[in-house]
Every structure is written in C-alpha cells, then in structure tokens.
Design an enzyme around this catalytic site. Structure first.
Site, PDB file in Angstrom:
ATOM      1  N   GLU A   1       5.700  -8.396   7.955  1.00 43.91           N
ATOM      2  CA  GLU A   1       6.248  -8.217   6.300  1.00 43.91           C
ATOM      3  C   GLU A   1       8.338  -8.451   5.710  1.00 43.91           C
ATOM      4  OE1 GLU A   1       3.061  -6.359   3.932  1.00 43.91           O
ATOM      5  OE2 GLU A   1       1.853  -8.282   4.831  1.00 43.91           O
TER       6      GLU A   1
ATOM      7  N   GLU B   1      -0.424  -7.493  15.250  1.00 46.08           N
ATOM      8  CA  GLU B   1      -0.822  -8.368  13.996  1.00 46.08           C
ATOM      9  C   GLU B   1      -1.121  -9.865  13.913  1.00 46.08           C
ATOM     10  OE1 GLU B   1      -1.446  -5.375  10.369  1.00 46.08           O
ATOM     11  OE2 GLU B   1       0.920  -5.569  10.405  1.00 46.08           O
TER      12      GLU B   1
ATOM     13  N   LYS C   1       1.129  -0.576   2.079  1.00 47.38           N
ATOM     14  CA  LYS C   1       2.074  -2.002   1.686  1.00 47.38           C
ATOM     15  C   LYS C   1       2.492  -1.213  -0.017  1.00 47.38           C
ATOM     16  CE  LYS C   1      -0.435  -4.861   4.131  1.00 47.38           C
ATOM     17  NZ  LYS C   1      -0.179  -6.900   5.010  1.00 47.38           N
TER      18      LYS C   1
ATOM     19  N   GLY D   1      -4.128 -10.372   5.467  1.00 50.19           N
ATOM     20  CA  GLY D   1      -4.238 -10.322   3.911  1.00 50.19           C
ATOM     21  C   GLY D   1      -5.396 -11.547   3.798  1.00 50.19           C
TER      22      GLY D   1
ATOM     23  N   ASN E   1      -2.076   0.780   6.261  1.00 50.32           N
ATOM     24  CA  ASN E   1      -0.853   0.675   5.746  1.00 50.32           C
ATOM     25  C   ASN E   1      -1.097   0.473   3.993  1.00 50.32           C
ATOM     26  OD1 ASN E   1       1.084  -0.705   5.119  1.00 50.32           O
ATOM     27  ND2 ASN E   1       1.243  -2.500   6.312  1.00 50.32           N
TER      28      ASN E   1
ATOM     29  N   HIS F   1       6.966  -4.509  11.031  1.00 47.10           N
ATOM     30  CA  HIS F   1       5.698  -5.500   9.886  1.00 47.10           C
ATOM     31  C   HIS F   1       6.054  -6.475  10.279  1.00 47.10           C
ATOM     32  CE1 HIS F   1       2.910  -6.553   7.438  1.00 47.10           C
ATOM     33  NE2 HIS F   1       1.729  -5.456   8.013  1.00 47.10           N
TER      34      HIS F   1
ATOM     35  N   SER G   1      -6.509  -8.336   7.978  1.00 48.43           N
ATOM     36  CA  SER G   1      -7.999  -8.442   7.370  1.00 48.43           C
ATOM     37  C   SER G   1      -9.097  -7.652   8.244  1.00 48.43           C
ATOM     38  CB  SER G   1      -8.479  -9.649   7.504  1.00 48.43           C
ATOM     39  OG  SER G   1      -7.250 -10.189   6.828  1.00 48.43           O
TER      40      SER G   1
HETATM   41  P1  PGA Z   1      -4.822  -6.858   6.031  1.00 51.95           P
HETATM   42  O1  PGA Z   1      -3.523  -6.425   6.569  1.00 51.95           O
HETATM   43  O2  PGA Z   1      -5.442  -5.610   6.389  1.00 51.95           O
HETATM   44  O3  PGA Z   1      -4.543  -6.470   4.187  1.00 51.95           O
HETATM   45  O4  PGA Z   1      -4.768  -7.967   6.766  1.00 51.95           O
HETATM   46  C1  PGA Z   1      -3.444  -5.719   7.134  1.00 51.95           C
HETATM   47  C2  PGA Z   1      -0.881  -5.069   7.724  1.00 51.95           C
HETATM   48  O5  PGA Z   1      -0.497  -5.735   7.570  1.00 51.95           O
HETATM   49  O6  PGA Z   1      -1.197  -4.128   8.357  1.00 51.95           O
END
Ligand code: PGA
Length: 251
Positions: A98, A167, A11, A173, A9, A96, A213
């Site tokens: 976000e 998630e 983003k 993140g 992803n 997601h 992460s």
């Molecule tokens: P990350 O993000 O691996 O940077 O923690 C995962 C995601 O939001 O899909």
C-alpha cells in the site's frame, strides 16, 4: 531454528483507545507468560504511545507501519526512527504494497528506510510481492527478486536482522490466499536471493513471513511450510480472538 514471528498490521484502523482495548483482548487470549512465537502489533503512529502503555508487562512486541529515512529535520508530516525508539517501538514495517502503490515508495526508498531503521536499532519488516498482472504474466520471480535485491542492498552483516514479508498484492485484503505451495515456492525463491546477496548461513537464519488474507483457518498450513516463518496479518489482526488463533497456528 528460526523463531516464527506473527505481526498484526492494523493499517489505518483503531484510535488510541480502541487499540489499547484490542491489546487488552490479545493479552487475555494469549496470557502474559512466555509466548510460543514472537508476536508483534503494529498500530498507526497515533496509537503507538497508548499501545506501548497497554503492552507494559507483556511479551508482545510493538511495531510501526512506516517511517522516514532521514534524521530529525524539516520533513513536514514525517516521523523518524528516533521518535519511534522513544515510544518503545522495536519493529517497523517498510515497503508495504500500500505504501508502494498509493505513496510512490520505490525499492530505493525502502532501502534507505531499511538502513535508517537498522542504524536506529529497529527491526525492519520489509515487504515484497507481485501484483496479479505480474503473476499472470509469469513475472513473479523477476519482480520479487528485484524487490528483495534492491530493497535490501548494501546492508552488510545487518541483513541478518531483517524480517522479510512476502505479500502477494493480489492476496492482500481480497480473501484470496496464496496456496501453501504457491507461497512456499516464492519463499524458497526469496531465501535463494538472500543467499546470493549474503551467504547461505545468513539466508538460512532470516525469517520470511507470509501476508495476504491469512486467517485462523489457513494460518497453520501456511506456516508449516519449510520456508514460511510466520505471518503479517491485516484484517484478521483487528480481532483479538482471530489474531490469537493465528498465533497459536504458528506452533
Ligand atoms: P490482509 O493484509 O491480512 O488483510 O490481507 C495483510 C497485509 O497487508 O499486511
């Protein structure tokens, strides 16, 4: 029995040219032969066309990060399933955290998007997960159960085609990964909820990715848990070597 699926992803990162270069790097790492697991890259909308071209001749799949739930029409700024299909997109990340946090997406919206994606022949990757406050208040089970039930309501036999991504919001993140045991516990819960809204056989076949992460150092242990069927990778998907190392960890 379940084929693992590792998806990057990206983003809101990578221009078209940068994305094409990243794909070239991933292809160099993984080769163009048969891949050991399902591998998908999800660039932003603006990078999909260049990504599709950069992926020609490779076994890596292409996904988008969002779409609208309506058919073509007067929805300024939105992108519909049919447009994604026309760009050779096969997967779409929906709900997601976000999107839920910054853009007000509710389970009802995610549900409409999921239905539209399935109707268009896209594979939805539907994200669920609790916040830190919810985990600390012992609400993880309730929150995740509701998200799974409501986001995936009324799909009938198509439920079998969905990929679920667990998630935990506190792990995205932040560098804080859920421990394999913590993640496995919630993945098992999700599979139980899937069995309730469908049946045991369907639930057993659905892939549930972990995201938050995930990196080369922890990917193998996470993905060797019985109910963890791959990963949805953010930060580490922006580097070809790290992403390829995670894919190898899914073996
Ligand atoms: P990350 O993000 O691996 O940077 O923690 C995962 C995601 O939001 O899909």
């Amino acid at each position: 029995m379940r084929t693992k699926i590792v998806a990057g992803n990206w983003k809101m990162n990578k221009t078209s040219a940068e994305g094409a270069a990243l794909i070239a790097g991933i292809r160099k790492e993984l080769g163009d032969g048969k891949l050991p697991v399902e591998v998908v890259v999800c660039p932003p909308f603006t990078g999909l066309d260049a990504a599709a071209k950069a992926l020609a001749g490779s076994k890596i799949g292409l996904g988008a990060q969002n779409m609208h739930f309506e058919a073509p029409g007067a929805f300024t700024g939105e992108v519909c399933a049919e447009m994604l299909k026309a760009l050779c997109v096969q997967y779409v990340i929906l709900g997601h955290s976000e999107r839920r946090t910054f853009f007000g997406e509710t389970d009802a919206i995610v549900n409409r998007k999921t239905k539209m994606a399935l109707a268009a022949g896209l594979t939805p990757i539907v994200c669920v997960g609790e916040t830190l406050a919810e985990r600390e208040a012992n609400k993880t089970e309730k929150v995740v159960t509701t998200q799974v039930r409501d986001s995936l309501a009324g799909l009938g036999a198509d439920l079998a085609k969905v990929v679920v991504a667990y998630e935990p919001v506190w792990a995205i993140g932040t560098g804080k990964t859920a421990s394999p045991a913590q993640a496995q516990e919630v993945h098992a819960l999700i599979r139980r909820v899937l069995a309730v809204i469908s049946d045991g056989q369907t639930a057993t076949g659905i892939r549930i990715q972990y995201g938050g992460s995930m990196k080369p150092e922890n990917a193998k242990e996470l993905m060797s848990q019985p109910d963890i069927d791959g990963g949805l990778i953010g930060g580490a998907a922006l580097k070809a070597d790290a992403f390829a190392a995670i894919v190898r960890g899914a073996l």
